[in-house]
Write a protein that holds these residues in place. Structure first.
Motif, PDB file in Angstrom:
ATOM      1  N   GLU A  60     -16.047  74.618 -35.775  1.00 53.59           N
ATOM      2  CA  GLU A  60     -16.342  73.485 -37.367  1.00 53.59           C
ATOM      3  C   GLU A  60     -16.944  74.255 -38.352  1.00 53.59           C
ATOM      4  O   GLU A  60     -17.421  74.006 -39.093  1.00 53.59           O
ATOM      5  N   LYS A  61     -15.766  75.655 -38.042  1.00 53.30           N
ATOM      6  CA  LYS A  61     -16.353  76.173 -39.488  1.00 53.30           C
ATOM      7  C   LYS A  61     -15.279  75.518 -40.535  1.00 53.30           C
ATOM      8  O   LYS A  61     -14.585  76.019 -40.145  1.00 53.30           O
ATOM      9  N   THR A  62     -15.669  75.948 -42.051  1.00 51.59           N
ATOM     10  CA  THR A  62     -14.697  75.992 -43.189  1.00 51.59           C
ATOM     11  C   THR A  62     -14.063  77.627 -43.239  1.00 51.59           C
ATOM     12  O   THR A  62     -14.344  78.787 -42.217  1.00 51.59           O
ATOM     13  N   PHE A  63     -12.958  77.278 -43.491  1.00 51.18           N
ATOM     14  CA  PHE A  63     -12.014  78.475 -43.669  1.00 51.18           C
ATOM     15  C   PHE A  63     -13.249  80.415 -44.320  1.00 51.18           C
ATOM     16  O   PHE A  63     -12.939  80.589 -44.134  1.00 51.18           O
ATOM     17  N   MET A  64     -13.974  78.907 -45.205  1.00 51.46           N
ATOM     18  CA  MET A  64     -14.624  80.558 -45.697  1.00 51.46           C
ATOM     19  C   MET A  64     -15.798  81.045 -45.207  1.00 51.46           C
ATOM     20  O   MET A  64     -15.961  82.258 -45.323  1.00 51.46           O
ATOM     21  N   GLU A  65     -15.861  80.157 -44.235  1.00 56.73           N
ATOM     22  CA  GLU A  65     -17.050  80.780 -43.652  1.00 56.73           C
ATOM     23  C   GLU A  65     -17.271  81.076 -41.978  1.00 56.73           C
ATOM     24  O   GLU A  65     -17.187  82.346 -42.255  1.00 56.73           O
ATOM     25  N   LYS A  66     -15.375  81.293 -42.423  1.00 58.23           N
ATOM     26  CA  LYS A  66     -15.070  82.570 -41.104  1.00 58.23           C
ATOM     27  C   LYS A  66     -14.782  83.212 -42.174  1.00 58.23           C
ATOM     28  O   LYS A  66     -14.357  84.533 -41.038  1.00 58.23           O
ATOM     29  N   MET A  67     -13.617  83.495 -42.803  1.00 59.54           N
ATOM     30  CA  MET A  67     -13.941  84.513 -43.850  1.00 59.54           C
ATOM     31  C   MET A  67     -15.244  85.907 -44.238  1.00 59.54           C
ATOM     32  O   MET A  67     -15.050  87.099 -43.695  1.00 59.54           O
ATOM     33  N   PHE A  68     -16.450  85.200 -44.050  1.00 59.01           N
ATOM     34  CA  PHE A  68     -16.995  85.661 -44.234  1.00 59.01           C
ATOM     35  C   PHE A  68     -17.665  86.807 -42.663  1.00 59.01           C
ATOM     36  O   PHE A  68     -17.945  87.506 -42.032  1.00 59.01           O
ATOM     37  N   GLU A  69     -16.845  85.263 -41.829  1.00 61.68           N
ATOM     38  CA  GLU A  69     -17.720  86.115 -39.747  1.00 61.68           C
ATOM     39  C   GLU A  69     -16.554  86.825 -40.117  1.00 61.68           C
ATOM     40  O   GLU A  69     -17.240  88.177 -39.219  1.00 61.68           O
ATOM     41  N   LYS A  70     -15.526  87.302 -40.471  1.00 60.38           N
ATOM     42  CA  LYS A  70     -14.840  88.279 -40.023  1.00 60.38           C
ATOM     43  C   LYS A  70     -15.234  90.283 -40.600  1.00 60.38           C
ATOM     44  O   LYS A  70     -15.367  90.455 -40.336  1.00 60.38           O
ATOM     45  N   MET A  71     -15.841  89.182 -41.843  1.00 58.95           N
ATOM     46  CA  MET A  71     -16.340  90.660 -42.913  1.00 58.95           C
ATOM     47  C   MET A  71     -17.379  91.506 -43.053  1.00 58.95           C
ATOM     48  O   MET A  71     -17.272  92.330 -43.601  1.00 58.95           O
ATOM     49  N   MET A  72     -18.765  90.304 -42.452  1.00 56.89           N
ATOM     50  CA  MET A  72     -19.508  90.873 -42.165  1.00 56.89           C
ATOM     51  C   MET A  72     -19.666  92.361 -40.740  1.00 56.89           C
ATOM     52  O   MET A  72     -19.375  91.633 -39.730  1.00 56.89           O
ATOM     53  N   PRO A  73     -20.816  92.995 -40.967  1.00 61.46           N
ATOM     54  CA  PRO A  73     -20.986  93.290 -39.291  1.00 61.46           C
ATOM     55  C   PRO A  73     -21.424  92.778 -38.454  1.00 61.46           C
ATOM     56  O   PRO A  73     -22.667  91.595 -38.301  1.00 61.46           O
ATOM     57  N   ARG A  74     -21.260  92.631 -37.754  1.00 58.97           N
ATOM     58  CA  ARG A  74     -21.732  92.187 -35.992  1.00 58.97           C
ATOM     59  C   ARG A  74     -22.627  92.928 -35.467  1.00 58.97           C
ATOM     60  O   ARG A  74     -22.309  93.574 -34.782  1.00 58.97           O
ATOM     61  N   GLY A  75     -23.749  92.932 -35.604  1.00 57.66           N
ATOM     62  CA  GLY A  75     -25.185  93.227 -35.184  1.00 57.66           C
ATOM     63  C   GLY A  75     -25.698  94.006 -35.686  1.00 57.66           C
ATOM     64  O   GLY A  75     -24.881  95.480 -36.014  1.00 57.66           O
ATOM     65  N   PRO A  76     -26.955  94.967 -35.081  1.00 57.30           N
ATOM     66  CA  PRO A  76     -27.525  96.854 -35.251  1.00 57.30           C
ATOM     67  C   PRO A  76     -26.364  97.400 -34.937  1.00 57.30           C
ATOM     68  O   PRO A  76     -26.056  98.500 -35.938  1.00 57.30           O
ATOM     69  N   GLY A  77     -25.399  97.166 -34.035  1.00 55.69           N
ATOM     70  CA  GLY A  77     -24.676  98.709 -33.781  1.00 55.69           C
ATOM     71  C   GLY A  77     -23.087  98.488 -34.873  1.00 55.69           C
ATOM     72  O   GLY A  77     -22.928  99.791 -34.815  1.00 55.69           O
ATOM     73  N   LYS A  78     -23.046  98.279 -35.529  1.00 48.26           N
ATOM     74  CA  LYS A  78     -21.750  98.279 -36.379  1.00 48.26           C
ATOM     75  C   LYS A  78     -22.540  98.164 -37.274  1.00 48.26           C
ATOM     76  O   LYS A  78     -21.459  97.984 -38.694  1.00 48.26           O
ATOM     77  N   LEU A  79     -23.907  97.574 -38.182  1.00 46.62           N
ATOM     78  CA  LEU A  79     -24.009  98.705 -39.203  1.00 46.62           C
ATOM     79  C   LEU A  79     -23.757  99.995 -40.190  1.00 46.62           C
ATOM     80  O   LEU A  79     -23.788 100.809 -39.536  1.00 46.62           O
ATOM     81  N   LYS A  80     -23.636  99.778 -41.862  1.00 46.21           N
ATOM     82  CA  LYS A  80     -22.824 101.088 -42.366  1.00 46.21           C
ATOM     83  C   LYS A  80     -24.268 101.559 -42.664  1.00 46.21           C
ATOM     84  O   LYS A  80     -25.335 101.193 -42.605  1.00 46.21           O
ATOM     85  N   LEU A  81     -24.089 102.756 -43.263  1.00 49.81           N
ATOM     86  CA  LEU A  81     -24.878 104.228 -43.809  1.00 49.81           C
ATOM     87  C   LEU A  81     -25.073 102.999 -45.288  1.00 49.81           C
ATOM     88  O   LEU A  81     -24.173 102.962 -46.238  1.00 49.81           O
ATOM     89  N   SER A  82     -26.262 103.153 -46.359  1.00 52.22           N
ATOM     90  CA  SER A  82     -25.680 103.010 -47.799  1.00 52.22           C
ATOM     91  C   SER A  82     -25.265 104.184 -48.385  1.00 52.22           C
ATOM     92  O   SER A  82     -24.746 103.682 -49.408  1.00 52.22           O
ATOM     93  N   LYS A  83     -25.747 105.661 -47.588  1.00 54.04           N
ATOM     94  CA  LYS A  83     -24.835 106.665 -48.038  1.00 54.04           C
ATOM     95  C   LYS A  83     -24.313 107.605 -47.111  1.00 54.04           C
ATOM     96  O   LYS A  83     -25.041 107.288 -46.254  1.00 54.04           O
TER      97      LYS A  83
END
Length: 162
Positions: A60-83
């Motif tokens: 039921e997600k819109t195209f833009m919602e699906k794009m956000f979903e793919k671009m954002m990290p999924r959970g604590p194991g996928k987060l990047k460092l700020s520096k």
């Protein structure tokens, strides 16, 4: 409520970088261990900390919602460092150093926060803007808007923005 009676800590978790998420949970669990009532309000990129790693997208997600979903990290194991992210090597090095020094992982800190009854609230407006659904986030959360956070912040004696 008189100032000396206030025993709360509230925190807005706005950022989804690993190091900032770690700092948020270190402060939250420390405050909870000291007997404070702790509320963490996750908004915008901070919601990525709470994402489940393996959830199928809602049709039921819109195209833009699906794009956000793919671009954002999924959970604590996928987060990047700020520096010093270095294409993903930075977080791996940081996690190795944490393990070597017996520092809990972010996932362990999230579980510890839940065990200490830290209230974790997902911002519903940010969820709407970013196309996130409740089933995409970890269990045990509350869902509310900014008025709910501000009400709790007004009753707390420590308010932080991370």
């Amino acid at each position: 409520m008189a100032e000396e009676e206030k025993n709360g800590t509230t925190m807005i978790v706005f950022d989804g970088d690993l190091d900032k998420a770690m700092a948020s949970f270190i402060i939250a669990t420390g405050a909870a261990a000291m007997g404070k009532q702790v509320t963490m309000f996750f908004t915008f990129w901070g919601l990525n900390v709470l994402r489940k790693e393996n959830v199928k997208s809602s049709s039921e997600k819109t195209f833009m919602e699906k794009m956000f979903e793919k671009m954002m990290p999924r959970g604590p194991g996928k987060l990047k460092l700020s520096k010093m992210n270095y294409g993903g090597m930075g977080p791996k090095m940081m996690k190795k150093m944490m393990k070597n020094h017996n520092v809990s992982s972010l996932q362990e800190m999230i579980e510890m926060a839940q065990d200490l009854d830290v209230k974790m609230v997902a911002c519903t407006m940010s969820m709407d803007v970013m196309g996130l659904k409740e089933e995409e986030l970890i269990d045990g959360l509350e869902y509310a808007g900014v008025a709910s956070y501000l009400s709790e912040a007004e009753e707390a004696n420590i308010n932080l923005f991370v």
